[in-house]
Motif scaffolding. Sequence first.
Motif, short mmCIF file in Angstrom:
data_model
loop_
_atom_site.label_atom_id
_atom_site.label_comp_id
_atom_site.label_asym_id
_atom_site.label_seq_id
_atom_site.Cartn_x
_atom_site.Cartn_y
_atom_site.Cartn_z
N SER A 173 -7.34 14.64 -10.98
CA SER A 173 -8.33 14.35 -9.87
C SER A 173 -8.42 13.00 -9.45
O SER A 173 -8.57 12.54 -8.42
CB SER A 173 -9.71 15.10 -10.21
N LYS A 174 -8.06 12.00 -10.74
CA LYS A 174 -8.24 10.48 -10.29
C LYS A 174 -7.13 10.35 -9.68
O LYS A 174 -7.12 9.52 -8.58
CB LYS A 174 -8.47 9.93 -11.78
N LEU A 175 -5.85 10.62 -10.07
CA LEU A 175 -4.68 10.47 -9.45
C LEU A 175 -4.66 10.80 -7.92
O LEU A 175 -4.32 9.96 -7.07
CB LEU A 175 -3.51 10.95 -10.24
N PHE A 233 0.92 -1.13 -0.02
CA PHE A 233 -0.01 -0.04 -0.05
C PHE A 233 0.87 1.37 0.00
O PHE A 233 0.68 2.17 -0.56
CB PHE A 233 -1.08 -0.17 1.25
N ASP A 234 2.07 1.09 0.68
CA ASP A 234 2.84 2.35 0.61
C ASP A 234 3.39 2.62 -0.59
O ASP A 234 3.56 3.78 -1.30
CB ASP A 234 3.94 2.14 1.83
N GLY A 235 3.96 1.63 -1.12
CA GLY A 235 4.48 1.59 -2.52
C GLY A 235 3.41 2.20 -3.69
O GLY A 235 3.85 2.96 -4.38
N TYR A 236 2.21 1.62 -3.51
CA TYR A 236 1.19 2.16 -4.48
C TYR A 236 0.99 3.62 -4.35
O TYR A 236 0.95 4.50 -5.33
CB TYR A 236 -0.06 1.40 -4.45
N ALA A 237 0.83 3.96 -3.05
CA ALA A 237 0.58 5.30 -2.79
C ALA A 237 1.71 6.37 -3.06
O ALA A 237 1.56 7.49 -3.64
CB ALA A 237 0.06 5.48 -1.33
N GLN A 250 1.55 6.76 -6.78
CA GLN A 250 0.38 7.45 -7.35
C GLN A 250 0.94 9.14 -7.19
O GLN A 250 0.88 10.01 -8.09
CB GLN A 250 -0.73 7.46 -6.59
N LEU A 251 1.72 9.30 -6.07
CA LEU A 251 2.14 10.77 -5.65
C LEU A 251 3.16 11.27 -6.83
O LEU A 251 3.31 12.26 -7.01
CB LEU A 251 2.67 10.74 -4.44
N PHE A 305 -1.76 18.88 -0.92
CA PHE A 305 -0.54 18.28 -0.15
C PHE A 305 -0.37 18.36 1.52
O PHE A 305 0.19 17.51 2.07
CB PHE A 305 0.84 18.92 -0.80
N ASP A 306 -1.17 19.27 2.06
CA ASP A 306 -1.58 19.09 3.56
C ASP A 306 -2.11 17.74 3.71
O ASP A 306 -1.84 16.93 4.82
CB ASP A 306 -2.15 20.33 3.86
#
Length: 335
Positions: free
Chosen positions: A236-238, A133-137, A140-141, A289-290
Motif C-alpha cells: 500500500s505504501k508503494l 518525477f517520471d523516473g521515480y514513479a 515505484q511501479l 492500475f486504471d
Amino acid sequence: MEIKEIREIIKSSEYDFLRNNDHLGNNIILLTVGGSHAYGLNKEGSDLDIRGCAVNSKKEILLGKDFNQVKNDATDTLIYSFNKLISFLCGCNPNVMEMLGLRPEHYLFISPIGQELLDNKKLFLSQRAIRSFDGYAVSQLYGLKQKTLCALSEKEFYEHICEVINRMLFKIKDRYGENVFIRVFAEEDGARVQGNIDNLSLADLSGLLEQINSVLKVYKKNQKERKNAINREAASKLSVNLIRLRMMGIDILEKQEIIAFREKEHDLLMDIRLGKYLDSDGKPNSAFFDIVREYEKKFDYAKNNTELPEEPDMDKINDFVMSVNERIIGGNVFD
C-alpha cells in the motif's frame, strides 16, 4: 500525531544530535516533517520522519569540502548540507523538492536563510522535473509489480525496461535533430531497437548508449534482489507513493507549484494507503492500475505542454548560493 506533539518530541534527548552535532546546531536553516505527515497520509502508528538542511561551515566552504548529510536511523532523520540540497534541487529530486512545498505548520524551524531558500523555490523548477518525477514513479511501479507478483516474467521485465528507456528518450529529436529517432520494444526473448541515427555524432551516440546501459544494469541488479514478496502494508505504501509522485509532478509541470500535502486528493490517496485497492492476496487490483494509467496520461499531457524552462536559471541559483556562502565566511550567517 499532532504538530504540537512533534515539536515536543524533537526537544527530547533522542534528538540531541540536532543540537550537538558539529554540522548541525546553529547551522540548521530548515527543519521539517517528512514522509506521511508531510503528505497528509499519516495514520495511527505512522513513523515520524524529520528532514532538514544545514549550511556548510566557513572551513568547509574555503576548503571546498562538504559533509553532504547527517543521517540518524534511530529517529528517521536526514539533514542535508546546503550545497548538497542545492544540487538535488537543481535536478528536481522529488525527495528534496517536497521540502519546499510543505504546509506552514510542517516547518519546525526556518532561519532567515531558510526563508530565502523558500522564497526562491521557483528558481529550481524546470523541465528536469519530467525525468526525475517520471523516473521515480516508473521505478515505484516496477518495484510494486515485482514485489507483489514475486518476480516479473521475462517479457514483463523487458516491457518495463523499454518503458523506462523510451521515457528517458523523451524529446530526443529536440536534443539531437529531426533525423534522430530511437525507440525500444519488448519481445519474448528480450528487447529490440528501432530508429535512425543519421548524422548523430560518435560522442552523442556513446552518451545515449551509456544512458541505456546504465538503465539495464540497474534493473538487472534489481531483478535479482527483488524476488521476495512484500506484505500489504508495504504494498500500500508503494502504491500510494506512486500516485502521489504523479500528482506532485503534474502540479510542478502545469502550475509551477510544489504541493507536498495532498488535501484535494486526500480521500483517494488514503483509500490507496489503507489497502482498499489491493486484492485479498495483497496484489494491486485492476481499479488501481486504471488510476495509474489515468495519472500517466495526465503527466504525459503536462510534460508535453509545460511552460517551464528546459533548465533552471543557474546564474540566479549561483548568485543565491554565493550570497549565502559569503555571509557565512563573513560571520553574518544569521543577518
